[in-house]
Design a protein around this motif. Structure first.
Motif, short mmCIF file in Angstrom:
data_model
loop_
_atom_site.label_atom_id
_atom_site.label_comp_id
_atom_site.label_asym_id
_atom_site.label_seq_id
_atom_site.Cartn_x
_atom_site.Cartn_y
_atom_site.Cartn_z
N ILE A 220 22.00 50.35 -37.73
CA ILE A 220 22.03 51.91 -37.16
C ILE A 220 20.91 51.68 -35.93
CG2 ILE A 220 21.95 54.06 -36.84
CD1 ILE A 220 22.80 52.63 -40.31
N THR A 221 21.44 51.49 -34.66
CA THR A 221 20.33 51.40 -33.54
C THR A 221 19.84 52.75 -32.96
OG1 THR A 221 21.11 49.16 -33.10
CG2 THR A 221 19.64 50.27 -31.64
N ALA A 222 18.68 53.32 -33.11
CA ALA A 222 18.39 54.57 -32.46
C ALA A 222 17.54 54.56 -31.41
CB ALA A 222 17.79 55.55 -33.70
N THR A 223 17.78 54.84 -30.22
CA THR A 223 16.74 54.77 -29.11
C THR A 223 17.20 56.02 -28.09
OG1 THR A 223 16.14 53.16 -27.32
CG2 THR A 223 18.54 53.38 -27.61
N SER A 224 16.35 55.97 -26.85
CA SER A 224 16.27 56.95 -25.94
C SER A 224 15.69 56.52 -24.80
CB SER A 224 15.67 58.29 -26.52
OG SER A 224 15.48 59.26 -25.81
N ALA A 225 15.84 57.13 -23.55
CA ALA A 225 15.08 56.92 -22.52
C ALA A 225 13.88 57.76 -22.55
CB ALA A 225 16.04 57.22 -21.18
N THR A 226 13.59 58.43 -23.44
CA THR A 226 12.56 59.45 -23.53
C THR A 226 11.09 58.84 -23.17
OG1 THR A 226 12.54 59.88 -25.90
CG2 THR A 226 13.69 61.32 -24.53
N LYS A 227 10.63 57.99 -23.96
CA LYS A 227 9.26 57.24 -24.02
C LYS A 227 9.17 56.60 -22.68
CE LYS A 227 8.29 59.03 -27.82
NZ LYS A 227 7.36 60.24 -28.03
N ALA A 228 9.99 55.73 -22.41
CA ALA A 228 9.83 54.88 -21.01
C ALA A 228 9.97 55.51 -19.70
CB ALA A 228 10.96 53.66 -21.03
N PHE A 229 10.58 56.43 -19.82
CA PHE A 229 10.77 57.41 -18.72
C PHE A 229 10.23 58.96 -18.60
CE2 PHE A 229 13.96 53.93 -18.78
CZ PHE A 229 13.69 53.31 -17.66
N ASN A 230 9.49 59.18 -19.71
CA ASN A 230 8.80 60.41 -19.67
C ASN A 230 9.49 61.77 -19.76
OD1 ASN A 230 6.24 61.48 -20.14
ND2 ASN A 230 5.81 61.79 -18.07
#
Length: 379
Positions: A220-230
């Motif tokens: 299960i891969t969990a990710t988001s744009a939230t960290k790299a793009f603030n």
């Protein structure tokens, strides 16, 4: 064109609604919670403004399919060399929600859940609140950096491994060989793996992020744009469900438990992943500069800070002797003890420093810490 990462505006940061600065006394610098002091990429800002101008705040409707899923699948292929399976990606609000749902649907009360410690504190708290048992995997220090051990998995029965890569808080990025060895072990142990890869885009050369699912398809891969793009406050994340068993269970689950991230969060995420790589490249240049500033500073301390420059993330993990520095240094760091809560591991000597700020502000942070640590007071 001005460098958006050269300076920051502390007044803007204090006057907003963000907890990193807004919750602190006047004059205290925030270097704790994992937000950046910079703004957001122009494409992200424009996507939000465009939506606002259209007053488009109704219930989301995507006749051609959810654009977040399409953007995620394309980014994983083009940037990280992994092709997600079609129809296996769901949109959530954040990684904590993903973790909680995976825990509830893949484990039973009392089951062991393995995670490398030190660990992101809300993950530890979430496991305990769900009535599961934390199985801490050791993170040890060697001459070449931090080592994330998996050997206890051979001895202790676990149902789930939470793999944080790049690792928070040490910044360690696992190599292909390490991940391949872990994939073999997980298969032997029939161990479900939830891979938190939210910092995947924040990796420094020559290191490279390898999606664990590219080696272990049931992940299960969990990710988001939230960290790299603030854009953490916008609340949008994705989970790719590689496990057939979990996929079938979630297909039968009530839709209401998944929630519906907003139009704003979705358009911002798409703009980040599709149109903001130039901004990300410039950001990484600043972060790379900052991590070397900290490396030089730590090397000059009169004791061994057990510091290794992170290979990814914008977080530094340092032994500062367990000093409570917020009042004396007027700098708020994340206290190390939080990263081993509910376990017998002792990380109280450490602190996590967030260096996603301007070089000048980081220099001020380090000068204040030096004065406090060595017995002086900041001017």
């Amino acid at each position: 064109m001005n460098d958006p990462f050269e300076t920051i505006d502390p007044e803007r940061l204090r006057s907003g609604y963000g907890v990193k600065w807004g919750s602190l006394p006047p004059g205290t610098i925030g270097a704790w919670v994992a937000d950046m002091d910079f703004g957001v990429p122009p494409a992200v800002q424009e996507s939000i403004l465009r939506t606002t101008r259209q007053a488009d705040f109704g219930y989301p409707h995507w006749p051609g399919g959810d654009p977040v899923i399409e953007a995620f699948e394309q980014r994983m292929l083009t940037r990280h060399g992994w092709r997600p399976r079609p129809g296996r990606t769901r949109v959530f609000s954040d990684l904590l929600q993903i973790l909680q749902i995976v825990i509830e649907y893949a484990t039973e009360p009392g089951d062991g859940i393995a995670i490398h410690v030190p660990a992101y504190p809300p993950f530890l708290a979430s496991i305990v609140r769900a009535g599961r048992r934390i199985v801490p995997l050791p993170v040890t220090r060697g001459d070449s950096g931090w080592h994330l051990s998996h050997e206890p998995l051979r001895e202790q029965r676990c149902r789930l491994l939470v793999l944080v890569n790049p690792h928070n808080p040490t910044g360690r990025v696992l190599s292909r060989e390490e991940l391949r060895s872990l994939a073999t072990l997980a298969e032997e142990q029939d161990l479900l793996v939830l891979a938190d890869e939210i910092h995947a885009d924040l990796v420094y050369a020559p290191h490279r992020h390898i999606p664990f699912a590219s080696l272990a398809p049931a992940t299960i891969t969990a990710t988001s744009a939230t960290k790299a793009f603030n854009i953490a406050g916008l609340r949008c994340a994705v989970a790719h469900i590689g496990s057939d068993r979990l996929h079938e269970a979630l297909e039968r689950a009530p839709l209401d438990i998944f929630g519906t991230p907003s139009i704003l969060s979705r358009v911002a995420t798409v703009a980040a992943w599709r149109h903001s790589d130039a901004w990300l490249t410039a950001l990484l240049n600043t972060l790379d500069h900052n991590r070397h500033l900290i490396e030089e500073w730590a090397a000059a301390l009169p004791w061994d800070a057990r510091y290794h420059s992170p290979q990814g993330t914008y977080l530094s993990w340092l032994d500062l002797g367990g000093e409570s520095l917020e009042r004396r240094a007027r700098v708020k760091l994340s206290e190390g003890a939080e990263f081993s809560q509910h376990t017998e591991v002792d990380t109280s000597a450490f602190a996590r420093l967030n260096f996603a700020t301007s070089p000048s502000n980081l220099t001020e942070i380090l000068e204040r810490l030096t004065a406090a640590l060595l017995g002086g007071w900041p001017r």
